[in-house]
Design a protein around this motif. Structure first.
Motif, short mmCIF file in Angstrom:
data_model
loop_
_atom_site.label_atom_id
_atom_site.label_comp_id
_atom_site.label_asym_id
_atom_site.label_seq_id
_atom_site.Cartn_x
_atom_site.Cartn_y
_atom_site.Cartn_z
N MET A 1 1.39 -9.95 -23.45
CA MET A 1 0.90 -9.70 -22.08
C MET A 1 -0.56 -10.12 -21.94
SD MET A 1 2.79 -6.10 -21.24
CE MET A 1 2.03 -5.91 -19.66
N ARG A 2 -1.38 -9.84 -22.94
CA ARG A 2 -2.79 -10.26 -22.89
C ARG A 2 -2.92 -11.78 -22.86
NH1 ARG A 2 -5.31 -6.24 -27.42
NH2 ARG A 2 -5.16 -4.32 -26.21
N PHE B 1 -0.68 -13.92 -21.85
CA PHE B 1 -0.16 -14.38 -20.57
C PHE B 1 -1.21 -14.20 -19.47
CE2 PHE B 1 2.18 -13.52 -16.59
CZ PHE B 1 2.79 -14.76 -16.44
N TYR B 2 -1.87 -13.05 -19.46
CA TYR B 2 -2.91 -12.77 -18.48
C TYR B 2 -4.06 -13.78 -18.62
CZ TYR B 2 -6.91 -10.60 -16.24
OH TYR B 2 -8.02 -10.38 -15.48
N LEU B 3 -4.48 -14.07 -19.85
CA LEU B 3 -5.58 -15.02 -20.07
C LEU B 3 -5.20 -16.42 -19.61
CD1 LEU B 3 -6.93 -13.87 -23.54
CD2 LEU B 3 -8.02 -13.60 -21.32
N ARG B 4 -3.95 -16.82 -19.83
CA ARG B 4 -3.50 -18.15 -19.40
C ARG B 4 -3.44 -18.23 -17.88
NH1 ARG B 4 1.02 -19.65 -24.00
NH2 ARG B 4 -0.49 -19.64 -25.69
N ILE B 5 -2.95 -17.18 -17.23
CA ILE B 5 -2.90 -17.16 -15.77
C ILE B 5 -4.31 -17.18 -15.19
CG2 ILE B 5 -2.27 -15.73 -13.76
CD1 ILE B 5 0.10 -17.12 -15.00
N GLU B 6 -5.20 -16.40 -15.80
CA GLU B 6 -6.59 -16.36 -15.34
C GLU B 6 -7.24 -17.74 -15.49
OE1 GLU B 6 -10.71 -13.86 -16.15
OE2 GLU B 6 -9.01 -13.64 -17.51
N GLY B 7 -7.02 -18.39 -16.61
CA GLY B 7 -7.58 -19.73 -16.82
C GLY B 7 -7.03 -20.74 -15.83
N LEU C 1 2.89 -3.51 -30.36
CA LEU C 1 1.67 -4.30 -30.39
C LEU C 1 1.95 -5.75 -30.04
CD1 LEU C 1 -0.06 -2.85 -33.57
CD2 LEU C 1 -0.67 -2.46 -31.20
N ARG C 2 3.12 -6.23 -30.42
CA ARG C 2 3.47 -7.61 -30.13
C ARG C 2 3.61 -7.83 -28.62
NH1 ARG C 2 3.05 -12.44 -32.32
NH2 ARG C 2 4.91 -13.69 -32.15
#
Length: 101
Positions: free
Chosen positions: A8-9, A11-17, A2-3
């Motif tokens: 990964m989630r 990281f994805y949100l930061r890249i998307e932002g 889960l960690r």
């Protein structure tokens, strides 16, 4: 496990932002560039577009049919009469208006 999915989630949100900020600034530059040409050619003036009341008047004049006189009982009407294409009438009227100006 889960960690790892949480990392990964995030990281994805930061890249998307990050990309949304970068592409938003690029989109603003492109929008301003084409906005200059829109102003230059007069596409931002309201006279270029039909105002809502003018469009409504045009629609009403297209939909109004002339009243036909009532026929006698012995007079027959042709049944093969074709209805005029409303879209074509719209474009023909627009061309006539442009020709008048």
């Amino acid at each position: 496990m889960l960690r790892l999915t949480q990392i990964m989630r995030n990281f994805y949100l930061r890249i998307e932002g990050f990309f949304s900020v970068i592409f938003n600034s690029i989109a603003n530059v492109v929008k301003n560039f084409f906005g200059i040409f829109a102003k230059l050619f007069g596409l931002t003036e309201s006279g270029y577009y039909l105002e809502s009341d003018q469009a409504q008047t045009l629609k009403r004049s297209e939909t109004q049919q002339p009243v036909e006189p009532q026929l006698n009982n012995n007079t027959q009407t042709p049944t093969s009469k074709r209805r005029a294409n409303a879209k074509m009438d719209y474009y023909l009227n627009m061309a006539r208006d442009l020709k008048k100006n």
